[in-house]
Write an enzyme that holds these catalytic residues in place. Structure first.
Site, PDB file in Angstrom:
ATOM      1  N   SER A  45       0.853  -1.191   0.000  1.00 17.47           N
ATOM      2  CA  SER A  45       0.000   0.000   0.000  1.00 17.47           C
ATOM      3  C   SER A  45       0.883   1.232   0.000  1.00 17.47           C
ATOM      4  O   SER A  45       1.561   1.524   0.993  1.00 17.47           O
ATOM      5  CB  SER A  45      -0.899   0.013   1.241  1.00 17.47           C
ATOM      6  OG  SER A  45      -1.438   1.322   1.400  1.00 17.47           O
ATOM      7  N   HIS A  80      -1.325  -1.533  -4.265  1.00 17.75           N
ATOM      8  CA  HIS A  80      -2.594  -1.199  -3.618  1.00 17.75           C
ATOM      9  C   HIS A  80      -2.694   0.322  -3.465  1.00 17.75           C
ATOM     10  O   HIS A  80      -1.829   0.957  -2.866  1.00 17.75           O
ATOM     11  CB  HIS A  80      -2.645  -1.884  -2.252  1.00 17.75           C
ATOM     12  CG  HIS A  80      -3.937  -1.725  -1.527  1.00 17.75           C
ATOM     13  ND1 HIS A  80      -5.048  -2.506  -1.795  1.00 17.75           N
ATOM     14  CD2 HIS A  80      -4.309  -0.888  -0.533  1.00 17.75           C
ATOM     15  CE1 HIS A  80      -6.031  -2.161  -0.984  1.00 17.75           C
ATOM     16  NE2 HIS A  80      -5.620  -1.165  -0.211  1.00 17.75           N
ATOM     17  N   ASP A  86      -4.957   3.385  -2.077  1.00 16.18           N
ATOM     18  CA  ASP A  86      -6.030   3.711  -1.136  1.00 16.18           C
ATOM     19  C   ASP A  86      -6.627   5.071  -1.459  1.00 16.18           C
ATOM     20  O   ASP A  86      -6.011   6.109  -1.218  1.00 16.18           O
ATOM     21  CB  ASP A  86      -5.463   3.738   0.290  1.00 16.18           C
ATOM     22  CG  ASP A  86      -5.168   2.342   0.806  1.00 16.18           C
ATOM     23  OD1 ASP A  86      -6.083   1.499   0.758  1.00 16.18           O
ATOM     24  OD2 ASP A  86      -4.029   2.097   1.245  1.00 16.18           O
ATOM     25  N   MET A 111      -9.239   7.871  -0.602  1.00 21.18           N
ATOM     26  CA  MET A 111     -10.036   8.338   0.541  1.00 21.18           C
ATOM     27  C   MET A 111     -10.597   9.725   0.223  1.00 21.18           C
ATOM     28  O   MET A 111      -9.901  10.544  -0.388  1.00 21.18           O
ATOM     29  CB  MET A 111      -9.162   8.415   1.788  1.00 21.18           C
ATOM     30  CG  MET A 111      -8.472   7.106   2.127  1.00 21.18           C
ATOM     31  SD  MET A 111      -7.613   7.228   3.695  1.00 21.18           S
ATOM     32  CE  MET A 111      -6.813   5.617   3.759  1.00 21.18           C
ATOM     33  N   HIS A 141      -8.586   0.641  -4.023  1.00 20.44           N
ATOM     34  CA  HIS A 141      -9.494   0.453  -2.877  1.00 20.44           C
ATOM     35  C   HIS A 141     -10.198   1.787  -2.641  1.00 20.44           C
ATOM     36  O   HIS A 141      -9.592   2.742  -2.151  1.00 20.44           O
ATOM     37  CB  HIS A 141      -8.633   0.020  -1.675  1.00 20.44           C
ATOM     38  CG  HIS A 141      -9.358  -0.070  -0.377  1.00 20.44           C
ATOM     39  ND1 HIS A 141      -8.696  -0.197   0.832  1.00 20.44           N
ATOM     40  CD2 HIS A 141     -10.677  -0.062  -0.074  1.00 20.44           C
ATOM     41  CE1 HIS A 141      -9.571  -0.269   1.814  1.00 20.44           C
ATOM     42  NE2 HIS A 141     -10.785  -0.166   1.293  1.00 20.44           N
ATOM     43  N   MET A 150     -12.302   4.086  -0.697  1.00 21.40           N
ATOM     44  CA  MET A 150     -12.906   4.398   0.606  1.00 21.40           C
ATOM     45  C   MET A 150     -13.597   5.740   0.478  1.00 21.40           C
ATOM     46  O   MET A 150     -13.129   6.759   0.993  1.00 21.40           O
ATOM     47  CB  MET A 150     -11.806   4.435   1.682  1.00 21.40           C
ATOM     48  CG  MET A 150     -11.332   3.056   2.090  1.00 21.40           C
ATOM     49  SD  MET A 150      -9.750   3.108   2.943  1.00 21.40           S
ATOM     50  CE  MET A 150      -8.665   3.154   1.535  1.00 21.40           C
ATOM     51  N   MET A 157     -11.328  -5.805   5.759  1.00 21.80           N
ATOM     52  CA  MET A 157     -10.485  -4.846   6.483  1.00 21.80           C
ATOM     53  C   MET A 157     -10.081  -5.448   7.822  1.00 21.80           C
ATOM     54  O   MET A 157     -10.930  -5.924   8.581  1.00 21.80           O
ATOM     55  CB  MET A 157     -11.235  -3.540   6.734  1.00 21.80           C
ATOM     56  CG  MET A 157     -11.558  -2.708   5.506  1.00 21.80           C
ATOM     57  SD  MET A 157     -10.152  -2.318   4.454  1.00 21.80           S
ATOM     58  CE  MET A 157      -9.081  -1.399   5.575  1.00 21.80           C
ATOM     59  N   ASP A 217      -6.576  -6.438   4.452  1.00 19.22           N
ATOM     60  CA  ASP A 217      -5.968  -5.108   4.392  1.00 19.22           C
ATOM     61  C   ASP A 217      -5.944  -4.455   5.764  1.00 19.22           C
ATOM     62  O   ASP A 217      -6.994  -4.185   6.346  1.00 19.22           O
ATOM     63  CB  ASP A 217      -6.773  -4.254   3.398  1.00 19.22           C
ATOM     64  CG  ASP A 217      -6.192  -2.867   3.207  1.00 19.22           C
ATOM     65  OD1 ASP A 217      -5.079  -2.610   3.677  1.00 19.22           O
ATOM     66  OD2 ASP A 217      -6.876  -2.044   2.567  1.00 19.22           O
TER      67      ASP A 217
END
Ligand code: DX5
Ligand code: ZN
Length: 220
Positions: free
Chosen positions: A6, A31, A33, A35, A64, A66, A135, A173
């Site tokens: 990540s 990965h 992330d 957000m 991913h 979020m 998660m 994760d």
């Protein structure tokens, strides 16, 4: 087991070096992330940023999301040509429609569950998923401690997938480290995300190989 570093845990002012670590360490995926400061209390990578990252690596991206309303910017993230995209069950009203859009966009489609969300919510959608991302921290930040009860959740989900004779991968994760990856592998995880364990290590490149070795050791 596949290893997906990540890059959230890397030096965010030097993401090209973070990608080089993935490549030199033999990572399977990168990965990413995403957000939005709304679904989670943190802000990270917008679509132009993710598209720029994609241009700097030949490794497949694992995005991913979020974010609240994942439908609104989904096409812009798919434009980065990711291998995998996952949306949170907790943030998605029309999960089935989102999964279809991800597949039509050329990526594998996954649903993410927060630690406290039971796997029972997957009962109907499981057969049309490419992967489930569980998660093992509360989403929002790298470097948080592993939530131990999620390993039992992994084992129950793997059993369910086997019983229903499905080919759904399980990704984990949050808080995965040198200390716990053997237990993660024993629980049956197919893809492990690791942020701080890699980017806070003295030798991030070697740590990717070490995580893979420890994961395999447990299975022989
Ligand atoms: C948390 C992110 C994770 C995180 C992993 O919200 O989804 O991917 O970056 O970092 P570590 O491995 O440090 O928990
Ligand atoms: Zn993540």
């Amino acid at each position: 087991m596949k290893i997906a570093p990540s890059i959230l845990a890397a030096d965010l002012a030097d993401l090209v070096s973070a990608l080089a670590v993935c490549e030199q360490g033999g990572a399977d995926l990168v990965h990413v992330d995403v957000m939005d400061g709304h679904f989670v209390p943190n802000l990270t990578f917008g679509p132009p940023m993710v598209q720029a990252l994609a241009r700097r690596t030949s490794l497949p991206l694992d995005i991913h999301l979020m974010v609240s309303n994942p439908e609104s910017l989904l096409d812009e993230y798919l434009a980065a040509d990711p291998a995998m995209v996952s949306v949170h069950w907790e943030a998605s009203v029309h999960v089935d429609r989102l999964l279809t859009r991800i597949r039509d966009g050329g990526a594998q489609a996954g649903v993410v569950l927060n630690p406290a969300t039971p796997i029972a919510v997957l009962a109907e959608i499981l057969p049309v998923l490419d992967f489930v991302l569980l998660m093992s921290v509360n989403p929002g930040f790298a470097g948080q401690p592993f939530v131990p009860y999620v390993l039992d959740k992994v084992e129950r989900l793997k059993r369910l997938i086997a019983e229903r004779r499905l080919a759904v991968a399980v990704e984990l994760d949050g808080g995965v480290s040198i200390e716990n990856i053997a237990r993660v592998a024993a629980a049956g995880v197919d893809i492990s995300v690791a942020g701080s364990a890699i980017y806070s290590a003295a030798d991030p490149v070697a740590t990717i190989g070490e995580l893979r070795r420890l994961a395999q050791e447990d299975l022989v």
